[in-house]
Design a protein around this motif. Sequence first.
Motif, PDB file in Angstrom:
ATOM      1  N   GLN A 179      14.478  62.148  11.481  1.00 39.15           N
ATOM      2  CA  GLN A 179      15.258  61.265  12.346  1.00 39.15           C
ATOM      3  C   GLN A 179      16.739  61.546  12.145  1.00 39.15           C
ATOM      4  O   GLN A 179      17.193  61.747  11.029  1.00 39.15           O
ATOM      5  CB  GLN A 179      14.935  59.797  11.989  1.00 39.15           C
ATOM      6  CG  GLN A 179      15.783  58.761  12.678  1.00 39.15           C
ATOM      7  CD  GLN A 179      15.341  58.520  14.102  1.00 39.15           C
ATOM      8  OE1 GLN A 179      14.436  59.150  14.606  1.00 39.15           O
ATOM      9  NE2 GLN A 179      16.009  57.629  14.760  1.00 39.15           N
ATOM     10  N   GLU A 180      17.477  61.582  13.240  1.00 38.81           N
ATOM     11  CA  GLU A 180      18.923  61.697  13.112  1.00 38.81           C
ATOM     12  C   GLU A 180      19.398  60.506  12.287  1.00 38.81           C
ATOM     13  O   GLU A 180      18.684  59.543  12.107  1.00 38.81           O
ATOM     14  CB  GLU A 180      19.570  61.670  14.492  1.00 38.81           C
ATOM     15  CG  GLU A 180      19.211  62.853  15.343  1.00 38.81           C
ATOM     16  CD  GLU A 180      19.740  62.698  16.764  1.00 38.81           C
ATOM     17  OE1 GLU A 180      20.641  61.888  16.995  1.00 38.81           O
ATOM     18  OE2 GLU A 180      19.220  63.400  17.631  1.00 38.81           O
ATOM     19  N   SER A 181      20.596  60.566  11.826  1.00 38.40           N
ATOM     20  CA  SER A 181      21.151  59.514  10.983  1.00 38.40           C
ATOM     21  C   SER A 181      20.798  58.138  11.519  1.00 38.40           C
ATOM     22  O   SER A 181      20.935  57.859  12.701  1.00 38.40           O
ATOM     23  CB  SER A 181      22.666  59.659  10.912  1.00 38.40           C
ATOM     24  OG  SER A 181      23.230  58.520  10.315  1.00 38.40           O
ATOM     25  N   SER A 182      20.334  57.268  10.625  1.00 38.83           N
ATOM     26  CA  SER A 182      19.998  55.909  11.050  1.00 38.83           C
ATOM     27  C   SER A 182      21.253  55.170  11.502  1.00 38.83           C
ATOM     28  O   SER A 182      21.174  54.132  12.122  1.00 38.83           O
ATOM     29  CB  SER A 182      19.292  55.150   9.924  1.00 38.83           C
ATOM     30  OG  SER A 182      20.106  55.080   8.782  1.00 38.83           O
ATOM     31  N   ASN A 183      22.429  55.752  11.203  1.00 42.61           N
ATOM     32  CA  ASN A 183      23.670  55.143  11.686  1.00 42.61           C
ATOM     33  C   ASN A 183      23.784  55.249  13.195  1.00 42.61           C
ATOM     34  O   ASN A 183      24.576  54.551  13.807  1.00 42.61           O
ATOM     35  CB  ASN A 183      24.887  55.818  11.037  1.00 42.61           C
ATOM     36  CG  ASN A 183      24.979  55.479   9.563  1.00 42.61           C
ATOM     37  OD1 ASN A 183      24.536  54.429   9.134  1.00 42.61           O
ATOM     38  ND2 ASN A 183      25.549  56.379   8.793  1.00 42.61           N
ATOM     39  N   SER A 184      23.036  56.168  13.807  1.00 45.24           N
ATOM     40  CA  SER A 184      23.110  56.323  15.256  1.00 45.24           C
ATOM     41  C   SER A 184      22.036  55.491  15.962  1.00 45.24           C
ATOM     42  O   SER A 184      21.817  55.640  17.147  1.00 45.24           O
ATOM     43  CB  SER A 184      22.984  57.797  15.646  1.00 45.24           C
ATOM     44  OG  SER A 184      21.703  58.268  15.312  1.00 45.24           O
ATOM     45  N   THR A 185      21.369  54.612  15.208  1.00 48.69           N
ATOM     46  CA  THR A 185      20.324  53.763  15.777  1.00 48.69           C
ATOM     47  C   THR A 185      20.735  52.303  15.654  1.00 48.69           C
ATOM     48  O   THR A 185      21.209  51.875  14.604  1.00 48.69           O
ATOM     49  CB  THR A 185      18.984  53.972  15.041  1.00 48.69           C
ATOM     50  OG1 THR A 185      18.613  55.341  15.136  1.00 48.69           O
ATOM     51  CG2 THR A 185      17.887  53.116  15.632  1.00 48.69           C
ATOM     52  N   ILE A 186      20.550  51.571  16.732  1.00 41.38           N
ATOM     53  CA  ILE A 186      20.770  50.123  16.703  1.00 41.38           C
ATOM     54  C   ILE A 186      19.406  49.463  16.816  1.00 41.38           C
ATOM     55  O   ILE A 186      18.657  49.725  17.758  1.00 41.38           O
ATOM     56  CB  ILE A 186      21.660  49.648  17.862  1.00 41.38           C
ATOM     57  CG1 ILE A 186      23.027  50.319  17.810  1.00 41.38           C
ATOM     58  CG2 ILE A 186      21.820  48.128  17.823  1.00 41.38           C
ATOM     59  CD1 ILE A 186      23.906  49.993  19.003  1.00 41.38           C
ATOM     60  N   LEU A 187      19.082  48.637  15.848  1.00 39.80           N
ATOM     61  CA  LEU A 187      17.836  47.877  15.860  1.00 39.80           C
ATOM     62  C   LEU A 187      18.157  46.507  16.442  1.00 39.80           C
ATOM     63  O   LEU A 187      18.988  45.775  15.903  1.00 39.80           O
ATOM     64  CB  LEU A 187      17.286  47.750  14.437  1.00 39.80           C
ATOM     65  CG  LEU A 187      15.959  47.035  14.280  1.00 39.80           C
ATOM     66  CD1 LEU A 187      14.853  47.778  15.013  1.00 39.80           C
ATOM     67  CD2 LEU A 187      15.615  46.912  12.809  1.00 39.80           C
ATOM     68  N   ILE A 188      17.525  46.192  17.557  1.00 39.23           N
ATOM     69  CA  ILE A 188      17.790  44.926  18.234  1.00 39.23           C
ATOM     70  C   ILE A 188      16.595  44.008  18.047  1.00 39.23           C
ATOM     71  O   ILE A 188      15.494  44.318  18.504  1.00 39.23           O
ATOM     72  CB  ILE A 188      18.093  45.152  19.728  1.00 39.23           C
ATOM     73  CG1 ILE A 188      19.311  46.070  19.858  1.00 39.23           C
ATOM     74  CG2 ILE A 188      18.316  43.821  20.445  1.00 39.23           C
ATOM     75  CD1 ILE A 188      19.465  46.719  21.202  1.00 39.23           C
ATOM     76  N   LEU A 189      16.821  42.916  17.343  1.00 45.00           N
ATOM     77  CA  LEU A 189      15.779  41.928  17.108  1.00 45.00           C
ATOM     78  C   LEU A 189      15.822  40.930  18.254  1.00 45.00           C
ATOM     79  O   LEU A 189      16.830  40.254  18.463  1.00 45.00           O
ATOM     80  CB  LEU A 189      16.024  41.203  15.781  1.00 45.00           C
ATOM     81  CG  LEU A 189      16.180  42.090  14.545  1.00 45.00           C
ATOM     82  CD1 LEU A 189      16.555  41.257  13.332  1.00 45.00           C
ATOM     83  CD2 LEU A 189      14.914  42.891  14.297  1.00 45.00           C
ATOM     84  N   LEU A 190      14.742  40.849  19.009  1.00 46.07           N
ATOM     85  CA  LEU A 190      14.698  39.981  20.186  1.00 46.07           C
ATOM     86  C   LEU A 190      13.675  38.873  19.979  1.00 46.07           C
ATOM     87  O   LEU A 190      12.486  39.135  19.812  1.00 46.07           O
ATOM     88  CB  LEU A 190      14.341  40.793  21.438  1.00 46.07           C
ATOM     89  CG  LEU A 190      14.129  40.000  22.728  1.00 46.07           C
ATOM     90  CD1 LEU A 190      15.389  39.238  23.132  1.00 46.07           C
ATOM     91  CD2 LEU A 190      13.670  40.917  23.849  1.00 46.07           C
ATOM     92  N   TYR A 191      14.159  37.653  20.000  1.00 40.97           N
ATOM     93  CA  TYR A 191      13.287  36.483  19.901  1.00 40.97           C
ATOM     94  C   TYR A 191      13.338  35.742  21.235  1.00 40.97           C
ATOM     95  O   TYR A 191      14.412  35.492  21.770  1.00 40.97           O
ATOM     96  CB  TYR A 191      13.754  35.547  18.773  1.00 40.97           C
ATOM     97  CG  TYR A 191      12.911  34.305  18.660  1.00 40.97           C
ATOM     98  CD1 TYR A 191      11.686  34.339  18.009  1.00 40.97           C
ATOM     99  CD2 TYR A 191      13.323  33.105  19.206  1.00 40.97           C
ATOM    100  CE1 TYR A 191      10.895  33.204  17.909  1.00 40.97           C
ATOM    101  CE2 TYR A 191      12.547  31.962  19.116  1.00 40.97           C
ATOM    102  CZ  TYR A 191      11.329  32.023  18.460  1.00 40.97           C
ATOM    103  OH  TYR A 191      10.546  30.903  18.369  1.00 40.97           O
ATOM    104  N   VAL A 192      12.177  35.422  21.760  1.00 42.51           N
ATOM    105  CA  VAL A 192      12.113  34.686  23.022  1.00 42.51           C
ATOM    106  C   VAL A 192      11.525  33.311  22.742  1.00 42.51           C
ATOM    107  O   VAL A 192      10.385  33.187  22.309  1.00 42.51           O
ATOM    108  CB  VAL A 192      11.241  35.416  24.071  1.00 42.51           C
ATOM    109  CG1 VAL A 192      11.249  34.634  25.380  1.00 42.51           C
ATOM    110  CG2 VAL A 192      11.735  36.833  24.288  1.00 42.51           C
ATOM    111  N   LYS A 193      12.348  32.311  22.981  1.00 44.74           N
ATOM    112  CA  LYS A 193      11.842  30.946  22.814  1.00 44.74           C
ATOM    113  C   LYS A 193      11.370  30.423  24.162  1.00 44.74           C
ATOM    114  O   LYS A 193      11.856  30.875  25.213  1.00 44.74           O
ATOM    115  CB  LYS A 193      12.899  30.039  22.192  1.00 44.74           C
ATOM    116  CG  LYS A 193      14.189  29.929  22.956  1.00 44.74           C
ATOM    117  CD  LYS A 193      15.195  29.098  22.178  1.00 44.74           C
ATOM    118  CE  LYS A 193      16.495  29.001  22.959  1.00 44.74           C
ATOM    119  NZ  LYS A 193      17.474  28.178  22.301  1.00 44.74           N
TER     120      LYS A 193
END
Length: 168
Positions: A38-52
């Motif tokens: 994997q390319e540097s994890s710095n180039s990845t944004i992990l988006i946590l999505l919660y739907v209420k």
Amino acid sequence: MGVEKREEKKIVVAIDESEESMYALSWCINNIISLPNQESSNSTILILLYVKPPPPAYSAFDVAGYLFGNDGVATLENYSRKLVDSVMTKAQKICMESNINIKVEKKVGSGDPKSVICGTVEKLGAHMLVMGSHDYGFFKRALLGSVSQECAKQVKCPVVVVKHPKNS
């Protein structure tokens, strides 16, 4: 020559209060984000999505015929806020325990989970959607529908549905 900036990869992980969604988040970190090639994890944004769930349309009277006061509405809204905080805290802890330097963003939506998840993935231009599987049986899935199945049909990016080992 200038330094070429790489596009950041956006991975959306749909989370809720379930064990299955937290497992999917952990699986995503360990099997997608931290891959050796994997390319540097710095180039990845992990988006946590919660739907209420959407706020219910409160009737002027509750089931017993009593006036449904502002205290009841405030209590429900407070509970919803606490639930969101609890889920996000649990997810953030999983991210921190992974010891991977990654950007994490938190998003909270309200409404029908299928619509909110698909809409958010589209709006963000996500590169991947990761979801846990509740592994409902035939009848429950027929009644409730499968959020992961519906999202896999609608979104334009790859969808990874992670099955919890206890459901195997």
